[in-house]
Design a protein around this motif. Structure first.
Motif, mmCIF file in Angstrom:
data_model
loop_
_atom_site.group_PDB
_atom_site.id
_atom_site.type_symbol
_atom_site.label_atom_id
_atom_site.label_comp_id
_atom_site.label_asym_id
_atom_site.label_seq_id
_atom_site.Cartn_x
_atom_site.Cartn_y
_atom_site.Cartn_z
ATOM 1 N N MET A 1 -5.026 -3.283 19.163
ATOM 2 C CA MET A 1 -4.248 -2.803 18.011
ATOM 3 C C MET A 1 -2.786 -3.234 18.176
ATOM 4 N N PHE A 2 -2.253 -3.918 17.165
ATOM 5 C CA PHE A 2 -0.860 -4.359 17.185
ATOM 6 C C PHE A 2 0.016 -3.337 16.472
ATOM 7 N N ARG A 3 1.204 -3.104 17.025
ATOM 8 C CA ARG A 3 2.160 -2.177 16.420
ATOM 9 C C ARG A 3 3.110 -2.971 15.535
ATOM 10 N N LEU A 4 3.130 -2.633 14.249
ATOM 11 C CA LEU A 4 3.937 -3.355 13.274
ATOM 12 C C LEU A 4 4.983 -2.419 12.683
ATOM 13 N N MET A 5 6.231 -2.866 12.677
ATOM 14 C CA MET A 5 7.302 -2.115 12.036
ATOM 15 C C MET A 5 7.579 -2.750 10.686
ATOM 16 N N LEU A 6 7.331 -1.998 9.615
ATOM 17 C CA LEU A 6 7.541 -2.460 8.255
ATOM 18 C C LEU A 6 8.843 -1.862 7.729
ATOM 19 N N VAL A 7 9.844 -2.705 7.526
ATOM 20 C CA VAL A 7 11.145 -2.246 7.034
ATOM 21 C C VAL A 7 11.194 -2.548 5.545
ATOM 22 N N GLU A 8 10.922 -1.531 4.736
ATOM 23 C CA GLU A 8 10.752 -1.708 3.295
ATOM 24 C C GLU A 8 11.106 -0.413 2.581
ATOM 25 N N ASP A 9 12.005 -0.498 1.575
ATOM 26 C CA ASP A 9 12.422 0.709 0.877
ATOM 27 C C ASP A 9 11.602 0.993 -0.388
ATOM 28 N N ASP A 10 10.732 0.070 -0.779
ATOM 29 C CA ASP A 10 9.822 0.305 -1.899
ATOM 30 C C ASP A 10 8.638 1.119 -1.365
ATOM 31 N N ILE A 11 8.666 2.423 -1.614
ATOM 32 C CA ILE A 11 7.693 3.328 -1.003
ATOM 33 C C ILE A 11 6.267 2.974 -1.398
ATOM 34 N N LYS A 12 6.061 2.650 -2.655
ATOM 35 C CA LYS A 12 4.709 2.336 -3.128
ATOM 36 C C LYS A 12 4.181 1.062 -2.465
ATOM 37 N N LEU A 13 5.003 0.025 -2.437
ATOM 38 C CA LEU A 13 4.595 -1.234 -1.806
ATOM 39 C C LEU A 13 4.338 -1.035 -0.316
ATOM 40 N N ALA A 14 5.241 -0.311 0.347
ATOM 41 C CA ALA A 14 5.085 -0.071 1.780
ATOM 42 C C ALA A 14 3.763 0.643 2.077
ATOM 43 N N ALA A 15 3.434 1.621 1.238
ATOM 44 C CA ALA A 15 2.189 2.369 1.439
ATOM 45 C C ALA A 15 0.971 1.467 1.245
ATOM 46 N N LEU A 16 1.023 0.570 0.261
ATOM 47 C CA LEU A 16 -0.085 -0.355 0.023
ATOM 48 C C LEU A 16 -0.276 -1.299 1.199
ATOM 49 N N ILE A 17 0.841 -1.834 1.713
ATOM 50 C CA ILE A 17 0.760 -2.733 2.864
ATOM 51 C C ILE A 17 0.219 -1.989 4.082
ATOM 52 N N GLN A 18 0.727 -0.787 4.299
ATOM 53 C CA GLN A 18 0.262 0.024 5.429
ATOM 54 C C GLN A 18 -1.237 0.288 5.340
ATOM 55 N N GLU A 19 -1.708 0.652 4.159
ATOM 56 C CA GLU A 19 -3.125 0.955 3.992
ATOM 57 C C GLU A 19 -3.990 -0.274 4.249
ATOM 58 N N TYR A 20 -3.559 -1.413 3.722
ATOM 59 C CA TYR A 20 -4.353 -2.631 3.886
ATOM 60 C C TYR A 20 -4.388 -3.086 5.344
ATOM 61 N N LEU A 21 -3.214 -3.187 5.970
ATOM 62 C CA LEU A 21 -3.159 -3.705 7.340
ATOM 63 C C LEU A 21 -3.802 -2.745 8.337
ATOM 64 N N SER A 22 -3.766 -1.455 8.040
ATOM 65 C CA SER A 22 -4.376 -0.468 8.932
ATOM 66 C C SER A 22 -5.894 -0.601 8.968
ATOM 67 N N SER A 23 -6.455 -1.299 7.977
ATOM 68 C CA SER A 23 -7.900 -1.530 7.965
ATOM 69 C C SER A 23 -8.287 -2.635 8.934
ATOM 70 N N TYR A 24 -7.279 -3.319 9.435
ATOM 71 C CA TYR A 24 -7.538 -4.396 10.376
ATOM 72 C C TYR A 24 -7.016 -3.965 11.751
ATOM 73 N N GLU A 25 -6.236 -4.828 12.408
ATOM 74 C CA GLU A 25 -5.851 -4.510 13.788
ATOM 75 C C GLU A 25 -4.402 -4.051 13.906
ATOM 76 N N PHE A 26 -3.845 -3.451 12.844
ATOM 77 C CA PHE A 26 -2.433 -3.092 12.860
ATOM 78 C C PHE A 26 -2.205 -1.591 12.717
ATOM 79 N N ASN A 27 -1.303 -1.096 13.551
ATOM 80 C CA ASN A 27 -0.791 0.267 13.414
ATOM 81 C C ASN A 27 0.595 0.137 12.794
ATOM 82 N N VAL A 28 0.733 0.497 11.505
ATOM 83 C CA VAL A 28 1.941 0.220 10.739
ATOM 84 C C VAL A 28 2.835 1.449 10.656
ATOM 85 N N GLU A 29 4.103 1.262 11.023
ATOM 86 C CA GLU A 29 5.095 2.314 10.877
ATOM 87 C C GLU A 29 6.147 1.855 9.880
ATOM 88 N N ILE A 30 6.451 2.689 8.903
ATOM 89 C CA ILE A 30 7.367 2.321 7.817
ATOM 90 C C ILE A 30 8.769 2.857 8.089
#
Length: 228
Positions: free
Chosen positions: A1-30
């Motif tokens: 599992m890779f730890r990814l830091m997503l620096v994004e102020d668009d809450i909706k977009l950030a949540a979509l990216i987090q949801e998608y990447l979390s289905s693979y090998e990423f642990n996403v923190e916004i």
């Protein structure tokens, strides 16, 4: 599992990216602000960063530069800006990839995986320092010393010098260099590589172009023996 830091102020977009990447090998923190991103990186040291440019508190370009000064962590800029100057500036500030919004999630995933594969080879103690005569290039702290003095190089100049040095004795075409550094092909008009080579030559007193040779019609060659 890779730890990814997503620096994004668009809450909706950030949540979509987090949801998608979390289905693979990423642990996403916004992280929603630029002025907290660098401190958060220092505290958590994620494996990879996805960075927006238009952020509250601190511009993404500044965030990229500050993180690059302390780390070689892969950074992918994801932004709505479409100005070519911003893309060039982002890459020169140390970003490893630059992608415009909107982007299909599977393409973002592929870009992230490619960056991680590129960075898998962590330098060992044996190859973390390249030495050619009086030139020393440290991969560990991204520094260069010439004749026992520290050389002041921009991030893009360092990456170019390292690329040439790691291919010492082999000709690299402009296409090779652009693909490695910026992920794009040479279009026959781009003079950025030639200009960067000229700056490196001036900084290392290579006025006769013996240290970094021009091979006409082919590209550039780093000559190991010329640095003695």
């Amino acid at each position: 599992m890779f730890r990814l830091m997503l620096v994004e102020d668009d809450i909706k977009l950030a949540a979509l990216i987090q949801e998608y990447l979390s289905s693979y090998e990423f642990n996403v923190e916004i992280i929603g602000r630029g002025d907290t991103a660098v401190a958060h990186y220092k505290a958590t040291e994620p494996d990879i960063i996805v960075l927006d440019l238009m952020l509250p508190g601190l511009d993404g370009m500044v965030v990229c530069r500050q993180i690059r000064e302390i780390s070689s962590v892969p950074i992918l800029i994801l932004t709505a800006r479409e100005d070519m100057f911003d893309e060039v500036s982002g890459l020169e500030q140390g970003a490893d990839d630059y992608v415009n919004k909107p982007i299909q999630p599977r393409i973002l995933l592929a870009r992230l995986r490619a960056l991680l594969r590129r960075g898998m080879g962590k330098p060992s103690a044996q190859n973390a320092l390249l030495t050619f005569g009086e030139l020393e290039i440290s991969k560990t702290n991204r520094s260069v010393h010439w004749k026992n003095e520290a050389s002041s190089l921009s991030n893009s100049e360092f990456k170019l010098l390292l690329l040439l040095a790691e291919s010492a004795g082999r000709v690299l075409s402009r296409d090779d260099i652009l693909k490695s550094m910026r992920g794009i092909e040479f279009d026959g008009m781009d003079r950025s590589i030639d200009n960067s080579i000229s700056r490196l030559r001036r900084k290392f007193n290579d006025y006769d172009s013996e240290k970094i040779k021009t091979v006409w019609g082919e590209g550039y060659l780093f000559s190991p023996s010329a640095w003695e």
